[in-house]
Write an enzyme that holds these catalytic residues in place. Structure first.
Site, short mmCIF file in Angstrom:
data_model
loop_
_atom_site.label_atom_id
_atom_site.label_comp_id
_atom_site.label_asym_id
_atom_site.label_seq_id
_atom_site.Cartn_x
_atom_site.Cartn_y
_atom_site.Cartn_z
N HIS A 95 -35.61 -67.66 13.45
CA HIS A 95 -36.43 -68.73 14.02
C HIS A 95 -36.35 -68.82 15.54
CE1 HIS A 95 -32.53 -70.73 14.03
NE2 HIS A 95 -33.02 -71.57 14.91
C1 UD1 Z 1 -34.57 -76.24 16.49
C2 UD1 Z 1 -33.48 -76.15 17.57
C3 UD1 Z 1 -32.59 -74.98 17.29
C4 UD1 Z 1 -32.05 -74.99 15.87
C5 UD1 Z 1 -33.21 -75.11 14.90
C6 UD1 Z 1 -32.74 -75.17 13.48
C7 UD1 Z 1 -34.13 -76.89 19.82
C8 UD1 Z 1 -34.51 -76.44 21.17
N1 UD1 Z 1 -34.09 -75.93 18.87
O1 UD1 Z 1 -35.38 -75.10 16.60
O2 UD1 Z 1 -31.50 -75.00 18.18
O3 UD1 Z 1 -31.33 -73.81 15.64
O4 UD1 Z 1 -33.95 -76.28 15.22
O5 UD1 Z 1 -33.81 -75.04 12.58
O6 UD1 Z 1 -33.88 -78.05 19.62
N2 UD1 Z 1 -41.79 -77.51 12.41
C9 UD1 Z 1 -42.36 -77.89 11.22
N3 UD1 Z 1 -41.70 -78.82 10.47
C10 UD1 Z 1 -40.51 -79.38 10.83
C11 UD1 Z 1 -39.95 -78.98 12.05
C12 UD1 Z 1 -40.59 -78.04 12.82
O7 UD1 Z 1 -43.42 -77.41 10.85
O8 UD1 Z 1 -39.98 -80.21 10.09
C13 UD1 Z 1 -42.47 -76.46 13.22
C14 UD1 Z 1 -43.36 -77.02 14.30
O9 UD1 Z 1 -44.45 -76.16 14.42
C15 UD1 Z 1 -42.49 -76.90 15.53
C16 UD1 Z 1 -41.68 -75.64 15.25
O10 UD1 Z 1 -41.49 -75.66 13.85
O11 UD1 Z 1 -43.23 -76.82 16.71
C17 UD1 Z 1 -40.36 -75.57 15.94
O12 UD1 Z 1 -39.58 -76.76 15.68
P1 UD1 Z 1 -38.54 -77.30 16.78
O13 UD1 Z 1 -37.78 -78.43 16.23
O14 UD1 Z 1 -39.22 -77.49 18.08
O15 UD1 Z 1 -37.59 -76.06 17.03
P2 UD1 Z 1 -36.83 -75.12 15.98
O16 UD1 Z 1 -37.40 -73.75 16.14
O17 UD1 Z 1 -36.82 -75.70 14.62
#
Ligand code: UD1
Length: 370
Positions: free
Chosen positions: A210
């Site tokens: 991820h």
């Molecule tokens: C985040 C953390 C990372 C951690 C990871 C665990 C930061 C900078 N990154 O990364 O350190 O290792 O979580 O999973 O805080 N999305 C969904 N549903 C959700 C959550 C996210 O669809 O419930 C999608 C959205 O398109 C979003 C993308 O995933 O933009 C990324 O989510 P985000 O929380 O920004 O970062 P992670 O890649 O999950």
């Protein structure tokens, strides 16, 4: 003794795993402590959030800020804006933030600026790679925290180097406790979980990806995916796909689980399912920080698709191998998965992540300090 109010702020999947034992320690054993759990809403899908609360038996958060997704600035700022008023109203004695996500940074900045002491759980981790958002989050959080709860001796050394030794306490890693607590359930359920996917123990590779450095660069992601498919000609590959990754992967059928050319793509899994799949895998391919540790603790060889790690202890005895060249991935998976000498050696490695009593130690530190 005056009561101590601890506010725990979480928001993303690994933070639920890290905090679970401390939350239980406070709720079950510390009558003199009050606890409020705030969820930033950074992770909001039920498979990214609710399932962890249920499986780890963490009570529902008393407040959810529903910050959701966004750019780093937008997400961090939204959490800060929505957190300030509840912090001012609830006046906790200490705000505890785990890990290195945007939620961690937002909560620590908000508390520190109001003048509420911050305790950073998993302080002192350093990958040295400032292109990772998490490395920025970690460094800034450590530097505005009053108490630095370091999981390993390496973390203590890192904090001392940055002049933060005075606030640092070596606690061990709470993830050891989380893993131990669910192990009986994992052992009860793993057979069915594997059978449901048509898997045999020690006969598949587990993959999780991820990190923006792997999945936001579409040509790199495509090369990694091709390597997985190449490896899958000889070894089943199981790939629970993070939502960030799913939207970018080619040719994925919608729906929960689909197997294409020996690679089984599935929706993100809960903690028990993930630990069951990991414990029985021939090897793990990942870019997650937590999974590097969990594979080490479960004696499963790990290939980390990054050039650095904040968990250098896992590199001992090649238990974890860093690899960034996509063209080398398929061969590395096959040699690692079938290397029985490596597996025997990994089983004998010392656990550097503590004795499984970190949450008790952390609660004591909070009691002594406040
Ligand atoms: C985040 C953390 C990372 C951690 C990871 C665990 C930061 C900078 N990154 O990364 O350190 O290792 O979580 O999973 O805080 N999305 C969904 N549903 C959700 C959550 C996210 O669809 O419930 C999608 C959205 O398109 C979003 C993308 O995933 O933009 C990324 O989510 P985000 O929380 O920004 O970062 P992670 O890649 O999950």
């Amino acid at each position: 003794m005056p009561r101590i109010h601890v506010m725990v702020v979480v928001g993303a999947r690994p933070q639920f795993v890290k905090c679970a034992p401390l939350i239980k320690e406070i709720l079950v054993r510390r009558r003199e402590m009050d606890l409020s759990i705030v969820h930033s809403g950074q992770h909001y899908d039920s498979e990214m959030s609710e399932v962890f609360f249920r499986e780890l038996m963490i009570p529902k958060p008393s407040l959810n800020l529903h910050a959701g997704s966004g750019s780093h600035a937008a997400q961090t700022a939204t959490i800060m804006k929505r957190l300030e008023a509840p912090m001012l109203k609830l006046e906790p004695d200490v705000v505890l933030v785990p890990g290195d996500t945007n939620t961690t940074l937002a909560a620590s900045l908000t508390a520190a600026k109001i003048g509420i002491p911050v305790a950073h759980l998993e302080a002192g981790m350093r990958s040295g790679d400032t292109t990772m958002p998490e490395e920025i989050n970690r460094r800034l959080t450590d530097h505005c925290s009053a108490i630095l709860l370091a999981p390993t001796k390496t973390a203590v050394r890192n904090l001392k180097k940055e002049g933060l030794g005075k606030a640092t306490r070596l606690t061990g890693d709470t993830m050891v406790e989380t893993l131990r607590a669910v192990m009986p359930v994992v052992q009860r359920r793993e057979r069915d979980i594997l059978a449901g996917l048509g898997l045999q123990a020690d006969n598949y590779a587990l993959v999780t990806l991820h990190r923006p450095s792997n999945v936001d660069n579409l040509s790199r992601l495509r090369k990694i995916q091709l390597a997985l498919h190449k490896a899958a000609k000889r070894l089943r590959v199981v790939f629970p796909v993070h939502p960030r990754t799913r939207s970018r992967l080619r040719g994925l059928k919608s729906g929960a689980t689909s197997t294409e050319g020996g690679v089984t793509y599935m929706s993100p899994q809960g903690y028990i399912e993930t630990m069951s799949l990991l414990r029985n895998a021939s090897c793990l391919v990942t870019d997650s920080g937590g999974m590097q540790k969990e594979s080490f603790l479960l004696h499963v060889p790990c290939i980390t698709l990054r050039s650095t790690t904040e968990w250098p202890e896992t590199l001992t005895g090649k238990a974890n191998q860093l690899l960034i060249q996509p063209e080398m991935i398929h061969a590395k998976i096959l040699t690692t998965a079938f290397d029985h000498t490596l597996k025997n050696n990994i089983r004998r490695l010392r656990n550097p992540f503590g004795d499984g009593h970190s949450s008790e130690r952390i609660a004591n530190i909070l009691e002594e300090t406040f």
